[in-house]
Design an enzyme around this catalytic site. Structure first.
Site, short mmCIF file in Angstrom:
data_model
loop_
_atom_site.label_atom_id
_atom_site.label_comp_id
_atom_site.label_asym_id
_atom_site.label_seq_id
_atom_site.Cartn_x
_atom_site.Cartn_y
_atom_site.Cartn_z
CG HIS A 149 13.92 6.55 0.11
ND1 HIS A 149 14.07 6.28 1.45
CD2 HIS A 149 14.22 5.37 -0.51
CE1 HIS A 149 14.44 5.03 1.63
NE2 HIS A 149 14.53 4.45 0.46
CD1 TRP A 154 -1.96 -2.28 1.80
CD2 TRP A 154 -3.11 -1.12 0.29
NE1 TRP A 154 -3.04 -3.03 1.44
CE2 TRP A 154 -3.77 -2.34 0.51
CE3 TRP A 154 -3.66 -0.23 -0.63
CZ2 TRP A 154 -4.93 -2.71 -0.13
CZ3 TRP A 154 -4.83 -0.58 -1.28
CH2 TRP A 154 -5.46 -1.81 -1.03
NE ARG A 167 8.11 7.55 -0.24
CZ ARG A 167 8.39 8.44 0.72
NH1 ARG A 167 7.40 8.96 1.43
NH2 ARG A 167 9.63 8.78 0.97
CB ALA A 177 21.82 11.12 5.47
CD GLN A 222 12.40 11.88 -0.93
OE1 GLN A 222 13.32 11.12 -1.18
NE2 GLN A 222 11.61 11.71 0.11
CB VAL A 256 19.61 9.08 10.55
CG1 VAL A 256 20.00 9.39 9.11
CG2 VAL A 256 18.14 9.36 10.79
#
Length: 336
Positions: free
Chosen positions: A178, A163, A204, A304, A218, A262
């Site tokens: 991403h 989904w 997405r 990042a 992005q 991260v």
């Protein structure tokens, strides 16, 4: 024996032809009239001057020497006069048709425009390039390892759910969610120290509304080296936003947050025109990510970050709905 025919004296009168031609040319008002005059005097069949030129062979040597140069000179004069008349009529007709006012300002040419997202993308690239960041790009179709595994996103993570992710049918490939996989691919082939940004389209499976789209852009960043800290991150990000929102008063707020790749993670907020806005997720690269690409996480550190291109464009230019970027409406594009 019959006598040799002699040319008609009327045909031989060069002066009369010259005068007749001048009268006819003066009366000509259009291109058709000019062409009729050319045929009348220089036509191959019955042109008046042509007849004289053809009759030269029947004249005596003395008469030929006298008439020949005069006839040729008149032919040249007729041709030049016809050319001038043609040009004059073209200029006159143009003025009559256009009624051109030389004092009137010229019409503005219609030119193409850069899409707002292209404009913002170029601006972001330029700012980071000025801070010695390299721009890296990669594939939009990814595999599970680079999109999830290497980024410390486990098998049972919600992001892997059908989904949220566009999986390709009968394949283990997917449309990247991403641009972080490009960072993994870069680290696999390069050794620190380095600092890069990764702009690009991501996908997405989300419901579309004024702030969400199924595909968007992005810009992610990565800096890796020895003794890289959050202080380095704070300096870089604050410098970027100050340049991006140049001329506006801006404040920063860093809040603890969670992202699998991260540790620690932070959310970056900025305050513009008295309003706090969330603009970026970031943090120090997780040791598991370094292990996935073969880096020694005891010797290396890095930070990042990631931000949405559309969101930055909406904030800076006051765009109220993300769907406008992909509407194809030229009225929207022409505003910028």
């Amino acid at each position: 024996m019959g006598s040799i025919p002699t040319p008609d004296t009327k045909t031989m009168n060069i002066d009369e032809i010259k005068k007749s031609f001048s009268d006819d040319l003066e009366k000509a008002k259009d291109q058709k009239a000019v062409e009729d005059i050319r045929i009348k005097y220089l036509g191959r069949q019955k042109g008046k001057l042509t007849e004289i030129l053809r009759s030269l062979k029947d004249l005596s040597v003395e008469k030929r020497r006298e008439t020949g140069p005069l006839a040729n000179a008149l032919r040249k004069e007729i041709e030049e006069s016809l050319t001038r008349k043609t040009e004059q009529l073209q200029t006159t007709n143009y003025k009559l048709q256009t009624n051109f006012d030389i004092t009137r300002p010229g019409l503005k040419l219609k030119t193409g425009r850069l899409h707002l997202l292209t404009k913002v993308d170029r601006e972001i690239r330029q700012i980071f390039s000025s801070m010695n960041f390299s721009v890296v790009e990669g594939p939009e179709v990814e595999d599970e390892f680079h999109n999830f595994d290497a980024l410390n996103i486990p098998k049972d993570h919600p992001a892997r759910d059908s989904w949220n992710t566009f999986w390709l049918k009968n394949s283990k490939l997917l449309l990247r969610t991403h641009t972080s996989p490009v960072q993994i691919r870069y680290m696999e082939k390069n050794q620190p120290p380095f600092q890069i940004i990764v702009p690009g389209k991501v996908f997405r499976y989300e419901a579309t509304d004024s702030s969400h789209e199924t595909n968007f852009y992005q810009v992610e960043g990565l800096m890796v080296g020895e003794n890289i800290s959050l202080a380095n991150f704070k300096f870089v990000i604050e410098e970027f936003f100050k340049k991006f929102f140049q001329g506006q008063k801006i404040e920063f707020r860093f809040r603890p947050s969670y992202f699998p790749f991260v540790e620690p993670g932070v959310e970056v907020d900025i305050k513009l025109k008295g309003k706090w806005l969330e603009v970026m997720g970031a943090g120090m690269v997780h040791p598991n990510v370094f292990e996935a690409v073969g880096y020694n996480h005891y010797e290396l550190t890095g930070f990042a970050f990631g931000m949405g291109l559309e969101r930055l464009a909406m904030i800076k230019y006051g765009v109220p709905d993300i769907r406008l970027f992909h509407s194809g409406d030229l009225r929207f594009i022409k505003q910028f």
